[in-house]
Scaffold this active site. Structure first.
Site, PDB file in Angstrom:
ATOM      1  N   SER A 157       0.842  -1.191   0.000  1.00 14.21           N
ATOM      2  CA  SER A 157       0.000   0.000   0.000  1.00 14.21           C
ATOM      3  C   SER A 157       0.889   1.258   0.000  1.00 14.21           C
ATOM      4  O   SER A 157       1.766   1.388  -0.843  1.00 14.21           O
ATOM      5  CB  SER A 157      -0.947  -0.044   1.203  1.00 14.21           C
ATOM      6  OG  SER A 157      -1.980   0.889   1.091  1.00 14.21           O
ATOM      7  N   ASP A 169      -8.872  -6.614  -4.597  1.00 18.35           N
ATOM      8  CA  ASP A 169      -8.508  -5.287  -4.097  1.00 18.35           C
ATOM      9  C   ASP A 169      -9.261  -4.213  -4.870  1.00 18.35           C
ATOM     10  O   ASP A 169      -9.073  -4.051  -6.081  1.00 18.35           O
ATOM     11  CB  ASP A 169      -6.997  -5.100  -4.236  1.00 18.35           C
ATOM     12  CG  ASP A 169      -6.468  -3.893  -3.472  1.00 18.35           C
ATOM     13  OD1 ASP A 169      -7.255  -2.974  -3.192  1.00 18.35           O
ATOM     14  OD2 ASP A 169      -5.265  -3.886  -3.162  1.00 18.35           O
ATOM     15  N   HIS A 229      -8.257  -5.274  -0.262  1.00 19.10           N
ATOM     16  CA  HIS A 229      -6.943  -4.673  -0.047  1.00 19.10           C
ATOM     17  C   HIS A 229      -6.281  -5.195   1.224  1.00 19.10           C
ATOM     18  O   HIS A 229      -5.061  -5.410   1.254  1.00 19.10           O
ATOM     19  CB  HIS A 229      -7.085  -3.147   0.015  1.00 19.10           C
ATOM     20  CG  HIS A 229      -5.786  -2.421   0.137  1.00 19.10           C
ATOM     21  ND1 HIS A 229      -4.783  -2.506  -0.806  1.00 19.10           N
ATOM     22  CD2 HIS A 229      -5.321  -1.580   1.107  1.00 19.10           C
ATOM     23  CE1 HIS A 229      -3.748  -1.762  -0.428  1.00 19.10           C
ATOM     24  NE2 HIS A 229      -4.053  -1.188   0.727  1.00 19.10           N
TER      25      HIS A 229
END
Length: 347
Positions: free
Chosen positions: A135, A289, A318
């Site tokens: 991320s 995601d 995610h």
């Protein structure tokens, strides 16, 4: 585990030209550096994580896990702006004697990577065996790798992108709107914006998970129920949980930093920046995601010359990059062994 504070001896100049005269970076180390200094694992953390990677990425980092402190020297540094002891909006401004709050300099992912390099220089780390992040952490890892300021043997990025998408920016802006709607955000108090932060976290969760995740975990068994729904309680709980450990100002600035992510800024193009990354790279996606969809990781892998793309199946969206550690371990260990990295056999 060992906690440390690095005080940068010179003014830190941000990408926008502003300065911080007393930059402080909080970081933690695990394990020991081997004699030839070849066992460094550097972890770049996600949005609200702390520097204790063994705490928030268990199953991948920890005793008897793939990245075991008995085998590696693991470093995780809290980013600028983080609520966990690095310089952030609640730090004291030496010019006023009061916290910065909203006068804290806005910063970018490139600034975060620059701070990592300063810390590496301080630690006399010249080579990283594995640089890994997911991320926002993946954005930092890509930016650092593209800067070509340190030798990296293996790069691993999970659920991230080369430029933050309009979709991601829209989610972050909506969260900031929630925070700034809370009048206390402008009160210059450590707890300012707490109610807005709770709402922002609730909104963020919808991008971290997906329809299937909530159906699997928050469905009701009582057809006659008219309130107190599991999904409602879950959103409230997660919002309160973040408020109890974080602050709205750090969250506000860090989402802005994520929005700033663009490997093409100051370079010829995004593609050329990726092409400059020469180390063997593993690019991982989570098939469900919503926030960083697989096509973003496919783009990264297509433009890094020595990259391998793998997709993890998960119902967690995610958040699968933090949860599916068994699958991550299998995929990462195969990659490192294929690259003839020094990876201990898993028991």
């Amino acid at each position: 585990m060992s906690k440390h504070i690095y005080l940068h001896p010179k003014p830190f100049v941000f990408e926008n030209g502003r300065e911080l005269t007393d930059l402080q970076i909080s970081y933690e180390t695990f394990g020991k550096l081997n004699p030839d200094r070849s066992n460094v694992i550097w972890v770049c953390h996600a949005l609200t994580a702390n520097a204790n990677v063994l705490d928030w990425w268990p199953g991948l980092f920890g005793t008897d896990d793939l990245f075991d402190p008995s085998d590696y020297y693991i470093i995780c540094a809290n980013v600028i702006g983080s609520a966990y002891s690095s310089s952030n909006p609640l730090s004291i401004n030496p010019s006023t004697g009061h916290p910065y709050y909203l006068s804290f300099p806005e910063f970018t992912v490139k600034d975060l990577a620059c701070a990592h390099q300063f810390l590496a220089d301080h630690l006399e780390i010249r080579r990283i065996n594995v640089l890994i992040g997911g991320s926002l952490g993946g954005q930092q890892a890509l930016e650092w790798a593209a800067s070509n300021t340190i030798a990296i043997d293996h790069l691993i990025v999970v659920g991230t992108n080369a430029v933050h998408s309009p979709w991601g920016i829209a989610f972050n802006e909506s969260q900031r709107l929630a925070i700034t709607t809370d009048r206390t955000f402008y009160a210059n108090h450590p707890d300012g914006g707490a109610k807005g932060l709770k709402v922002a976290r609730s909104m963020a969760l919808l991008s971290y998970r997906n329809y299937t995740t909530y159906s699997n975990t928050q469905s009701e068994n009582d057809n006659n129920k008219l309130g107190d729904y599991k999904a409602s309680s879950y959103q409230n709980y997660q919002g309160e949980k973040l408020v109890n450990r974080y602050n709205a100002y750090s969250y506000y600035f860090l989402t802005k930093a994520m929005d700033s992510h663009n490997l093409g800024r100051g370079r010829l193009s995004i593609e050329s920046a990726l092409a400059s990354i020469s180390c063997p790279t593993l690019v991982l996606s989570v098939n469900t995601d919503l926030l960083f969809p697989p096509q973003e990781q496919q783009f990264i892998a297509q433009h890094i010359p020595n990259a391998r793309y793998e997709e993890i199946e998960s119902t967690y969206g995610h958040d699968g990059f933090l949860i599916e550690t068994t699958k991550l371990t299998e995929t990462i260990s195969h990659f490192l062994r294929a690259e003839k990295a020094c990876v201990p056999e898993l028991v």
